[in-house]
Design an enzyme around this catalytic site. Structure first.
Site, PDB file in Angstrom:
ATOM      1  N   ALA A   2     -28.958  -8.066   6.395  1.00 16.05           N
ATOM      2  CA  ALA A   2     -28.494  -6.480   6.708  1.00 16.05           C
ATOM      3  C   ALA A   2     -27.310  -6.620   7.548  1.00 16.05           C
ATOM      4  CB  ALA A   2     -29.709  -5.814   7.213  1.00 16.05           C
ATOM      5  N   ARG A  54     -32.478  -1.649  -2.246  1.00 13.39           N
ATOM      6  CA  ARG A  54     -33.775  -2.037  -1.796  1.00 13.39           C
ATOM      7  C   ARG A  54     -34.858  -0.837  -1.474  1.00 13.39           C
ATOM      8  NH1 ARG A  54     -35.019  -7.665   1.269  1.00 13.39           N
ATOM      9  NH2 ARG A  54     -34.651  -8.331  -0.959  1.00 13.39           N
ATOM     10  N   CYS A  72     -31.718 -11.532   8.196  1.00 16.01           N
ATOM     11  CA  CYS A  72     -31.070 -11.466   9.404  1.00 16.01           C
ATOM     12  C   CYS A  72     -31.095 -12.625  10.505  1.00 16.01           C
ATOM     13  CB  CYS A  72     -31.775 -10.308  10.374  1.00 16.01           C
ATOM     14  SG  CYS A  72     -31.775  -8.786  10.034  1.00 16.01           S
ATOM     15  N   TYR A 115     -36.589   1.312   7.686  1.00 15.30           N
ATOM     16  CA  TYR A 115     -35.250   1.497   8.360  1.00 15.30           C
ATOM     17  C   TYR A 115     -34.838   2.734   7.842  1.00 15.30           C
ATOM     18  CZ  TYR A 115     -35.527  -3.246   9.775  1.00 15.30           C
ATOM     19  OH  TYR A 115     -35.975  -4.379  10.419  1.00 15.30           O
ATOM     20  N   PRO A 119     -31.616 -11.011   1.460  1.00 21.38           N
ATOM     21  CA  PRO A 119     -31.027 -10.541   2.786  1.00 21.38           C
ATOM     22  C   PRO A 119     -32.067 -11.108   3.976  1.00 21.38           C
ATOM     23  CG  PRO A 119     -30.895  -8.679   1.414  1.00 21.38           C
ATOM     24  CD  PRO A 119     -31.730  -9.673   0.646  1.00 21.38           C
ATOM     25  N   ARG A 158     -37.737 -16.979   2.557  1.00 23.14           N
ATOM     26  CA  ARG A 158     -38.057 -18.063   3.399  1.00 23.14           C
ATOM     27  C   ARG A 158     -38.030 -19.339   2.659  1.00 23.14           C
ATOM     28  NH1 ARG A 158     -43.419 -15.285   5.078  1.00 23.14           N
ATOM     29  NH2 ARG A 158     -42.957 -14.262   2.962  1.00 23.14           N
TER      30      ARG A 158
HETATM   31  C1  LIG Z   1     -35.518 -14.458   8.762  1.00 22.55           C
HETATM   32  C2  LIG Z   1     -35.850 -13.339   8.188  1.00 22.55           C
HETATM   33  C3  LIG Z   1     -34.964 -12.259   7.966  1.00 22.55           C
HETATM   34  C4  LIG Z   1     -35.117 -11.053   7.297  1.00 22.55           C
HETATM   35  N1  LIG Z   1     -33.927 -10.231   7.122  1.00 22.55           N
HETATM   36  C5  LIG Z   1     -33.952  -9.298   6.479  1.00 22.55           C
HETATM   37  C6  LIG Z   1     -33.046  -8.450   6.063  1.00 22.55           C
HETATM   38  O1  LIG Z   1     -31.806  -8.499   6.889  1.00 22.55           O
HETATM   39  N2  LIG Z   1     -32.978  -7.557   5.120  1.00 22.55           N
HETATM   40  C7  LIG Z   1     -33.926  -7.398   4.347  1.00 22.55           C
HETATM   41  O2  LIG Z   1     -33.903  -6.353   3.418  1.00 22.55           O
HETATM   42  N3  LIG Z   1     -34.975  -8.316   4.282  1.00 22.55           N
HETATM   43  C8  LIG Z   1     -35.068  -8.971   5.295  1.00 22.55           C
HETATM   44  N4  LIG Z   1     -36.080  -9.892   5.319  1.00 22.55           N
HETATM   45  C9  LIG Z   1     -37.136 -10.101   4.295  1.00 22.55           C
HETATM   46  C10 LIG Z   1     -36.647 -10.958   3.147  1.00 22.55           C
HETATM   47  O3  LIG Z   1     -35.558 -10.466   2.297  1.00 22.55           O
HETATM   48  C11 LIG Z   1     -37.762 -10.824   2.070  1.00 22.55           C
HETATM   49  O4  LIG Z   1     -38.044  -9.404   1.584  1.00 22.55           O
HETATM   50  C12 LIG Z   1     -39.167 -11.336   2.681  1.00 22.55           C
HETATM   51  O5  LIG Z   1     -39.086 -12.359   3.502  1.00 22.55           O
HETATM   52  C13 LIG Z   1     -40.219 -11.572   1.747  1.00 22.55           C
HETATM   53  O6  LIG Z   1     -39.568 -12.809   0.787  1.00 22.55           O
HETATM   54  P1  LIG Z   1     -40.050 -14.201   1.057  1.00 22.55           P
HETATM   55  O7  LIG Z   1     -41.513 -14.228   0.656  1.00 22.55           O
HETATM   56  O8  LIG Z   1     -39.175 -14.930  -0.306  1.00 22.55           O
HETATM   57  O9  LIG Z   1     -39.536 -14.729   2.191  1.00 22.55           O
HETATM   58  C14 LIG Z   1     -36.047 -11.191   6.115  1.00 22.55           C
HETATM   59  C15 LIG Z   1     -36.818 -12.236   6.016  1.00 22.55           C
HETATM   60  C16 LIG Z   1     -36.777 -13.391   6.856  1.00 22.55           C
HETATM   61  C17 LIG Z   1     -37.829 -14.325   6.638  1.00 22.55           C
END
Ligand SMILES: Cc1cc2nc3c(=O)[nH]c(=O)nc-3n(C[C@H](O)[C@H](O)[C@H](O)COP(=O)(O)O)c2cc1C
Length: 376
Positions: A57, A229, A25, A181, A23, A323
């Site tokens: 989310a 989560r 945002c 949250y 997920p 990412r």
């Molecule tokens: C732009 C962005 C928005 C995110 N929004 C959410 C979200 O809405 N809900 C959530 O649980 N985590 C959110 N995260 C966290 C990611 O889901 C993920 O757990 C975190 O980036 C680590 O993973 P990665 O190293 O693959 O980026 C967000 C991360 C990024 C980069």
């Protein structure tokens, strides 16, 4: 032996592989509604071959948004634009997942790049609610402590959103109980100072989450997988930690949760987090082993071999990438090539695919969700 491109079946839902879009945002909604940006963003990642595509989310109440630009699902109408997105994702052979969320004391804050801390009411902000009147940091808004009636109302909002989400075609529902949250705020003694049945002991601090899960599970058909989560640790001594997460995972499994999605942190401003490749994967591994529940691993998973090893080594059942999926929406297709696996491509792109690549199963036409619910 399962690997990254093994199929997975959970309750009545089939996943084409073990790769999910985590997920994320987008801070691109007006009044909570999904729009063309969400369609293009989520649709591209379904074209890219992920087996599971999560929305960002989605707030179950207006006050449950992080920023005023968050996605929301507090009314039936919010699902109208989402249905089109779900149809497209399913048409690519992926499952559409939705993350249901309430931001608690981290609500009413600016989207990244638009400002710091609290959004004043005059600029579309609101007074957030939380387990206790303890702000996240000096620059964040002071929340109101929730009454028990407000707690029950939020559980009802989660359940109503879950029921509508399933009707709209989402085949995975995730409850956001991580990243500081609302659900996480109840779990952690740093944010939960209550002296009633929702604060104090482990049993009391976990009550909000357990009731939320039970309400959502009741609202969903038995054939729909439910993910939760969590932040497996606050990364601060005296806070929420991995031992408590293992015990909570056992209890959530008994309540009908299918996957514990293992993130960390987000509830303590100055926590020192040892961020590095796969840094949260050990949490997914330990919870999977000790609570005997399926897990999702996430956090700096970027390389195909790394993701494949997580599945092959039984550290998790699914990997979620965030990412890296922004850098490369076709990551699953590229990963298949790198790992020597076969992944179907969309018919429209086959001329660019490696020779012998199969065509993705054609989209199932669904003109009316009530008449033709997905997966039934
Ligand atoms: C732009 C962005 C928005 C995110 N929004 C959410 C979200 O809405 N809900 C959530 O649980 N985590 C959110 N995260 C966290 C990611 O889901 C993920 O757990 C975190 O980036 C680590 O993973 P990665 O190293 O693959 O980026 C967000 C991360 C990024 C980069």
């Amino acid at each position: 032996m399962p690997h990254l491109f093994s199929k997975l079946r959970m309750r009545d839902v089939d996943f084409a592989n073990r790769i999910g879009v985590s997920p994320m945002c987008q801070y691109s909604s007006v009044d909570g509604y999904a729009n063309d940006w969400h369609f293009a963003h989520l649709g591209a990642r379904a074209v890219g071959g992920a087996g599971l595509v999560f929305t960002e989310a989605a707030a179950v109440t207006p006050e449950g948004r992080i920023s005023p630009q968050d996605l929301g699902v507090w009314s039936e109408r919010h699902f109208e634009p989402l249905e089109r997105i779900v149809r497209f994702i399913e048409g690519q052979g992926a499952r559409a997942g939705i993350q249901l969320a309430h931001a608690g004391r981290k609500g009413s804050t600016y989207r990244p790049g638009a400002g710091n801390g609290a959004v004043p009411e005059a600029a579309g902000g609101w007074r957030p609610v939380a387990p206790s009147a303890v702000p996240f940091s000096d620059s964040y808004p002071m929340p109101d402590e929730m009454t028990v009636d407000q707690i029950h109302a939020v559980h009802g909002a989660f359940a109503a959103a879950a029921e509508r989400a399933f009707a709209a075609g989402f085949r995975v529902i995730e409850i956001h109980a991580a990243h500081g949250y609302l659900n996480h705020e109840f779990l952690s003694p740093f944010s939960n100072r209550r002296v009633d049945a929702y604060g104090g002991s482990f049993d009391n601090r976990t009550r909000f989450v357990r009731e939320c899960v039970a309400a959502v599970r009741r609202a969903l058909p038995g054939r729909c997988p439910l993910f939760v989560r969590i932040s497996a640790t606050d990364w601060v001594e005296g806070g929420w930690d991995i031992d408590q997460s293992v015990e909570l995972a056992r209890q959530l499994l008994a309540l009908g949760v299918d996957v514990i999605d293992c993130s960390s942190g987000g509830n303590v401003e100055k926590a020192e987090i040892p961020v590095g490749p796969g840094y949260q994967t050990p949490f997914a591994e330990r919870i999977r082993r000790e609570a005997n529940v399926a897990t999702a691993a996430l956090g700096m998973i970027t390389a195909p071999a790394q993701a494949d090893q997580i599945i092959r080594n039984d550290q998790a059942d699914i990997v979620l990438l965030a990412r890296q999926m922004l850098r490369d929406p076709y990551w699953p297709l590229h990963a298949a090539q790198e790992l020597g696996q076969v992944a179907p491509w969309p018919r429209q792109y086959l001329r660019a695919a490696p020779s012998g690549t199969p065509e993705r199963a054609p989209a199932v036409a669904r003109s009316d969700r009530a008449a033709q619910p997905v997966g039934t």
